[in-house]
Write an enzyme that holds these catalytic residues in place. Structure first.
Site, PDB file in Angstrom:
ATOM      1  N   ASP A 120       0.820  -1.216   0.000  1.00 23.20           N
ATOM      2  CA  ASP A 120       0.000   0.000   0.000  1.00 23.20           C
ATOM      3  C   ASP A 120       0.858   1.272   0.000  1.00 23.20           C
ATOM      4  O   ASP A 120       0.370   2.350  -0.345  1.00 23.20           O
ATOM      5  CB  ASP A 120      -0.953  -0.005   1.207  1.00 23.20           C
ATOM      6  CG  ASP A 120      -1.921  -1.188   1.159  1.00 23.20           C
ATOM      7  OD1 ASP A 120      -2.238  -1.662   0.042  1.00 23.20           O
ATOM      8  OD2 ASP A 120      -2.340  -1.660   2.241  1.00 23.20           O
ATOM      9  N   ASN A 167      12.187  -9.006   6.265  1.00 23.18           N
ATOM     10  CA  ASN A 167      12.666  -8.319   7.458  1.00 23.18           C
ATOM     11  C   ASN A 167      11.936  -8.942   8.633  1.00 23.18           C
ATOM     12  O   ASN A 167      10.713  -8.839   8.717  1.00 23.18           O
ATOM     13  CB  ASN A 167      12.341  -6.824   7.416  1.00 23.18           C
ATOM     14  CG  ASN A 167      13.134  -6.084   6.364  1.00 23.18           C
ATOM     15  OD1 ASN A 167      14.260  -6.461   6.048  1.00 23.18           O
ATOM     16  ND2 ASN A 167      12.550  -5.031   5.803  1.00 23.18           N
ATOM     17  N   HIS A 207       5.725 -12.715   7.021  1.00 25.74           N
ATOM     18  CA  HIS A 207       5.589 -12.244   5.644  1.00 25.74           C
ATOM     19  C   HIS A 207       6.946 -11.814   5.099  1.00 25.74           C
ATOM     20  O   HIS A 207       7.886 -11.600   5.863  1.00 25.74           O
ATOM     21  CB  HIS A 207       4.617 -11.059   5.569  1.00 25.74           C
ATOM     22  CG  HIS A 207       5.149  -9.787   6.183  1.00 25.74           C
ATOM     23  ND1 HIS A 207       5.289  -9.610   7.550  1.00 25.74           N
ATOM     24  CD2 HIS A 207       5.595  -8.633   5.619  1.00 25.74           C
ATOM     25  CE1 HIS A 207       5.783  -8.402   7.797  1.00 25.74           C
ATOM     26  NE2 HIS A 207       5.982  -7.784   6.635  1.00 25.74           N
ATOM     27  N   HIS A 253      21.551 -18.192  -4.385  1.00 24.65           N
ATOM     28  CA  HIS A 253      21.870 -18.299  -2.960  1.00 24.65           C
ATOM     29  C   HIS A 253      20.984 -17.379  -2.137  1.00 24.65           C
ATOM     30  O   HIS A 253      20.493 -16.372  -2.632  1.00 24.65           O
ATOM     31  CB  HIS A 253      23.350 -18.002  -2.693  1.00 24.65           C
ATOM     32  CG  HIS A 253      23.790 -16.639  -3.136  1.00 24.65           C
ATOM     33  ND1 HIS A 253      24.035 -16.321  -4.463  1.00 24.65           N
ATOM     34  CD2 HIS A 253      24.046 -15.501  -2.435  1.00 24.65           C
ATOM     35  CE1 HIS A 253      24.413 -15.055  -4.545  1.00 24.65           C
ATOM     36  NE2 HIS A 253      24.420 -14.530  -3.334  1.00 24.65           N
TER      37      HIS A 253
HETATM   38  O1  LIG Z   1       8.123  -1.553   3.973  1.00 24.32           O
HETATM   39  P1  LIG Z   1       8.336  -1.685   5.452  1.00 24.32           P
HETATM   40  O2  LIG Z   1       8.424  -3.123   5.910  1.00 24.32           O
HETATM   41  O3  LIG Z   1       7.362  -0.884   6.258  1.00 24.32           O
HETATM   42  O4  LIG Z   1       9.756  -1.011   5.722  1.00 24.32           O
HETATM   43  C1  LIG Z   1      10.934  -1.662   6.107  1.00 24.32           C
HETATM   44  O5  LIG Z   1      11.569  -2.328   5.021  1.00 24.32           O
HETATM   45  C2  LIG Z   1      11.978  -1.508   3.928  1.00 24.32           C
HETATM   46  C3  LIG Z   1      12.707  -2.368   2.925  1.00 24.32           C
HETATM   47  O6  LIG Z   1      13.868  -2.972   3.462  1.00 24.32           O
HETATM   48  C4  LIG Z   1      12.852  -0.348   4.401  1.00 24.32           C
HETATM   49  O7  LIG Z   1      13.041   0.547   3.324  1.00 24.32           O
HETATM   50  C5  LIG Z   1      12.232   0.413   5.567  1.00 24.32           C
HETATM   51  O8  LIG Z   1      13.162   1.361   6.068  1.00 24.32           O
HETATM   52  C6  LIG Z   1      11.855  -0.588   6.665  1.00 24.32           C
HETATM   53  O9  LIG Z   1      11.250   0.088   7.735  1.00 24.32           O
END
Ligand SMILES: O=P(O)(O)O[C@H]1O[C@H](CO)[C@@H](O)[C@H](O)[C@H]1O
Ligand SMILES: O=P(O)(O)O[C@H]1O[C@H](CO)[C@@H](O)[C@H](O)[C@H]1O
Lengths: 353, 353
Positions: free
Chosen positions: A77, A155, A168, A301
């Protein structure tokens, strides 16, 4: 006295990127009195109607998620990349040598791994992890048709900027080749031109002989703390066969990948008895306009970059010297591999489930 | 519709490092519900007998700090670099192509800026800041005699891994040229060979004409948010004259530098009304064995890398995409410069002192 890797500082070379890293093993003795992270160990409900990643929930933009029961993919979004932007034609925006730019096109997707918010990869079944891999392959093929680079990354954990505990990952596809894969393309190509073999395959075979940095291994995959690891418990996940992209994996290799991802992430969680934070992602041969060039120098990888150093609350800070000089680490890759190897293969929360 | 830097995503080129950065200005609209930093606004006592950086205090290793009244330098008690390590001679440690390493020599010093723990650069007098610069020069000359690279850097704030609020920086000198300056040496040299002028001096002159990214300026120095800024409020501090190392500054340039450092850091503090965290440091021509090569392509400069994005508690996470793809930013360099320019030149805490 003889020079010794676990006693004496040295620099190690990363042949994938042409960079060095400073290893200072004696520095592990340093006490830590700086910032510690809070551990958010509040129980996560399997379903939360206010969580925009849950099945059937209305997202802030008004869209309603499918009642999904496996993986689920939607457009971010708040994407960093949009598919359409105007051409740069105004004269004021001519490209000067010290002010170069290019318009960029792309798309950003969010991919939920599972309908339940309280599950992470190490707690999922092999079948559930296989569903993730199949979706990664599908997305890679679909977006790779149009874009030169498809970056799959996860992440995990608040410390890694992840704002939602629901399992996710993200997929950012772009009309340009980002720095990291661009550099790896260069170094892998150069090696291939000299040796007629992919760099990472030679590397994997050497690691199999040395047996010093292997964390987990099965019939099709290997996980090592690479010789040039930057993050304290960084690992590299590579197939044993020459595979240039995820879509080229056989179904046995996919089964095997699900198994090794589970084993690796269980060890990670067990290390500090916490849901181990990291950023992970995949690199393979480029796609789009670059799909039909010769990409035999590539080897698929995944990398795991976890920030923790000493415990669930003390991370490695990549700051001053690291930003302005070069990356520095306190424990050697071999020491990190050894700590991970010695973790049990059963998750510390297994009894609770 | 025309392409527009403040509306449309694009990539910008960093000519100092040969890297690109993704700029997505439309993404600033994204709400933030992830990790926030705690603001440690506990008052800091000017003197604390248990703080190992204070004058006259006994450090954990038993040494007693001088009763210093200006700057004070000592060897780091937990250095990442030591001056002596044995030669690597054992046969088992032969350098293989994929497992390259080099022994590294060096030294790590801590430099206190001021006897008082509760003062930061923006709150110091010009005279006090000049004392810091003079000490930087002295250290650079002394260590540069022996080492190829002397890295001066300051980690400020707990969020930057700084474990002690007492104003201080670190100096790590090494027998090797770290990655960052090594790459900048390359790109500056290449530019100089083509243009017979230093890259950064041409860049500064172009910025003076464009007037779009200048934050502060005086008779000898300029601070810009560079075209290729990675961190949201990153800045670059450069002398207007061709100067290759800090020891070549005239006394007027030193006075002027103290003044501009104070003005810049006041603006930083005012931006989010907080003691603004950052890592900052200096790059100039290499030293040691490299001092007598031709280094005319170099231009001395300092970089400030502050992590904050939206407020005193919300930082920019350089994670997944940034680690695996390339750096990404949400506001343009011009927008960041504008926000900094519009900050008052009087510190928000000025009344309290
Ligand atoms: O898109 P998200 O998960 O809110 O954001 C996160 O991952 C992104 C991609 O690595 C970064 O640019 C953002 O700084 C981080 O907060
Ligand atoms: O030596 P310090 O200040 O304790 O340590 C800090 O700065 C160093 C140099 O940037 C980093 O390597 C450390 O990760 C960081 O915590």
């Amino acid at each position: 006295m003889e020079f010794n890797f676990t006693e004496h500082q040295h620099v190690r070379y990363n042949p994938l990127k042409g960079e060095w890293i400073l290893v200072s093993p004696h520095r592990l003795k340093r006490p830590w009195s700086g910032q510690v992270e809070s551990t958010h160990e509040d129980p996560i409900p399997p379903f939360d109607p206010s969580n925009p990643l849950c099945p059937g929930v209305k997202r802030p933009n008004g869209e309603i998620n499918a009642q999904y029961d496996s993986t689920f993919v939607f457009e971010n979004d708040f994407p960093a990349l949009l598919p359409d932007i105007p051409e740069a034609s105004n004269a004021s925006q001519t490209n000067e040598e010290l002010f170069k730019f290019e318009p960029a096109r792309g798309t950003c997707r969010v991919m939920c791994f599972h309908p339940r918010s309280d599950l992470t990869v190490p707690l999922m079944s092999i079948e559930e992890i296989k569903a993730i891999i199949h979706e990664w392959i599908k997305q890679g093929v679909e977006l790779g048709d149009k874009y030169d680079w498809v970056q799959i990354f996860e992440n995990k954990g608040a410390i890694m900027g992840c704002s939602n505990p629901h399992p996710h990952c993200q997929i950012w596809a772009s009309s340009f080749m980002p720095n990291e894969p661009r550099i790896k393309d260069l170094y892998q190509r150069e090696y291939y031109e000299t040796h007629s073999r992919p760099l990472l395959l030679d590397y994997v075979n050497a690691e199999l002989k040395k047996q010093e940095r292997i964390v987990v291994q099965n019939s099709h995959w290997i996980v090592v703390v690479p010789w040039w690891a930057t993050w304290p418990f960084e690992t590299l996940l590579v197939p044993l066969r020459h595979v240039i992209r995820m879509c080229d994996l056989t179904s046995e290799e996919i089964d095997s990948l699900a198994e090794i991802m589970k084993r690796l992430t269980i060890k990670y969680d067990n290390l500090f008895r916490t849901s181990f934070p990291y950023s992970m992602g995949w690199h393979g041969a480029p796609t789009g306009r670059k799909a039909h060039s010769n990409n035999q120098h590539w080897q698929l990888h995944a990398m795991y970059y976890p920030p923790l150093l000493r415990s669930s609350t003390v991370k490695k800070f990549m700051v001053g010297y690291e930003m302005l000089g070069q990356a520095q680490r306190d424990l050697t890759a071999e020491q990190a591999a050894h700590k991970l190897v010695s973790q049990p293969e059963v998750h510390y929360k297994a009894d609770e489930n």
